[in-house]
Scaffold this active site. Sequence first.
Site, short mmCIF file in Angstrom:
data_model
loop_
_atom_site.label_atom_id
_atom_site.label_comp_id
_atom_site.label_asym_id
_atom_site.label_seq_id
_atom_site.Cartn_x
_atom_site.Cartn_y
_atom_site.Cartn_z
N ASP A 295 62.31 -17.18 -17.27
CA ASP A 295 63.72 -17.27 -17.61
C ASP A 295 63.95 -17.14 -19.11
O ASP A 295 63.28 -17.81 -19.92
CB ASP A 295 64.28 -18.60 -17.10
CG ASP A 295 65.74 -18.79 -17.42
OD1 ASP A 295 66.56 -18.03 -16.90
OD2 ASP A 295 66.07 -19.70 -18.22
N ALA A 296 64.92 -16.33 -19.49
CA ALA A 296 65.48 -16.27 -20.85
C ALA A 296 64.43 -16.43 -21.94
O ALA A 296 64.50 -17.35 -22.76
CB ALA A 296 66.57 -17.32 -21.01
N GLU B 265 62.85 -12.30 -18.37
CA GLU B 265 64.28 -12.07 -18.57
C GLU B 265 64.54 -12.13 -20.06
O GLU B 265 64.18 -13.10 -20.72
CB GLU B 265 65.13 -13.12 -17.87
CG GLU B 265 66.62 -12.89 -18.08
CD GLU B 265 67.47 -14.13 -17.87
OE1 GLU B 265 68.70 -13.97 -17.79
OE2 GLU B 265 66.93 -15.24 -17.82
N ASP C 125 71.09 -3.97 -19.45
CA ASP C 125 71.93 -2.82 -19.78
C ASP C 125 72.30 -2.02 -18.54
O ASP C 125 73.42 -1.49 -18.44
CB ASP C 125 71.20 -1.91 -20.78
CG ASP C 125 71.36 -2.37 -22.22
OD1 ASP C 125 71.87 -3.50 -22.43
OD2 ASP C 125 70.98 -1.63 -23.14
N ASN D 240 77.76 -17.22 -12.65
CA ASN D 240 78.38 -17.61 -13.91
C ASN D 240 79.79 -17.03 -14.07
O ASN D 240 80.39 -17.18 -15.13
CB ASN D 240 77.49 -17.20 -15.09
CG ASN D 240 76.35 -18.17 -15.27
OD1 ASN D 240 76.48 -19.37 -15.01
ND2 ASN D 240 75.20 -17.67 -15.70
#
Length: 609
Positions: free
Chosen positions: A258-259, A295, A321, A393
Amino acid sequence: MQIGSRYLGNGQCHFIVWSPLSQQVELHLVSPEDKLIPLEKDDQGYWQTTIAAEPGTLYFYRLNGEVDRPDPASQSQPQGVHGPSEVVDQGKYTWNDGQWQGIPLDDWIIYEMHVGTFTPEGTFDAMISRIPELLELGVNVIEIMPIAQFPGDRNWGYDGVYPYGVQQSYGGVDGLKRLVDACHQQGMAVILDVVYNHMGPEGNYFSQFAPYFTDRYKTPWGSAINYDDAYSDEVRNYFIENVRYWLSDYHLDGLRMDAIHAIYDFGAKHILQEMADAANQIAQETGRKIHLIAESDLNDPRIIRSSEAGGYGIHAQWCDDFHHSLRTILTKESHGYYADYGDLDHLARAYRDSFVYAWTYSPSRKRKHGSSAIDCPTTQFVICSQNHDQVGNRMLGDRLTEVVSFEALKIAAAAVLLSPCIPMLFMGEEYGEEAPFQYFVSHGDPGLVEAVRKGRKEEFAAFHAEGEAPDPQSEDTFQRSKLNWDKRHEGKHKTLWQFYQTLIRMRQQIPALAHKDRDCLEAIVLDNEQVLMLRRWFQDQEVVCLFNVHQKPVELSLSLADGNWKKLLDSSDAIWGGSGSPTAEIVTVQPSQPQTFQLNPESVVVYSK
């Protein structure tokens, strides 16, 4: 160094915890008997002992003779995040996947799912019965959202506070193993979403043990993990061992990280490279195909370049993107970071180059962003039209199903599955699930609950969302987010499911689509921004995909290679719930003679030579 409690067999268990600044650490056994056992400290700040203890033993660590805290490397928290840790015998489960060797990354078709909402029961065991239907669809990899122990019994998983623990309400350690084992026996790979950039707030006692966090950097979710400050060597060990733990003890086929843009490490050897090295070592030792996926919103190809090429060696990464380009074309949304997209040429660029922003000016950031990744294989990029973030989200958690037409849903499916990149579906999209996927938690701290509510409102304000957000603490919010799985047999839902299945089979069986070399791809915008043409080829076989993303018909003149072209798919055909197609089944192209095509509104047509 392995950490936590490790059952050795024969009634013996080794306990080891890192707490370099503590003056005294004791092992407090609380069940089946209450006992305090002093631990010995080594030069690196690890406290440890080997004692008689059976699986199921409950324990805390007592720090400086004052407070009892769960094990930071706890594998099981049967009484929740504040309760005692449990000794687990990782060797007791009998695996039946000895012949499993994994699936090549190039062939992955990922299905992202949340354990709690994928089935009514919300457990690992309940998921097993649905695996055959995912395989029938064509999916061969399931990606499970985080299952590290979190507060309460419902959460997205990104508030986990025990990175080694398996969420009890999902079925715990053995439940996860049964799921992975069943998947492997049926030909399905399993990857797990892990969070190495922060830890959740409730039940987070890490700072009381050691300098796991640093004040040098901040993340949007709390303190940054200490990967490059004083004492960082053992913090790095904690997470590298976590990679090994999931891949070895649970036979997982990979991790989605994650992130990683919020993983800060300015050391000469990045922590991601060490994690990739660990994963590669396990792959060599076991003979299994194992992959790490990052990610990241950095558009930085160093993440996936090999260490020999100056990169970190992560095997693949999400490509936001592509999602943003596709979504803004279909929805016309332009708020927040969507302001950077919206032209059909952005999607063409995402097909050709993967990164739309490759050290080019980003209006939302007001600076240049990204770097070119055209030297990286297309199969190092995971793309989608929906995922948990881009649905959950949103203020109401509304899926693409609720935002665009049925015809546009088919365009989204084709755009992803006809790409040479790794496609990922978000649970339910394949049949047009209408239930939302909303943000939910079950924290026990009232102050924290209010902080979460406030934070969500502020986030939605940035996207100019109007109305009232669902209460993340309410169980109704969680229940609303469960799949209506049976809808895949009904009406347009069934048609869309079959459309996805057909696209996946085309992707796997047609040589020009199965061959994923970036050099065998062309993506251009035709007819004054009306139509995107995706052309892919391999040897003497060629496929042309024409996307009309507008709500009006288009007639265009197109120069194709001489010969006969057969229509493989038209989303406006009646079989796919369309109004009927104006395009011919066979098109014969004469030398130097352009061919006229009529495309229905919001449609995709695929021809093969």
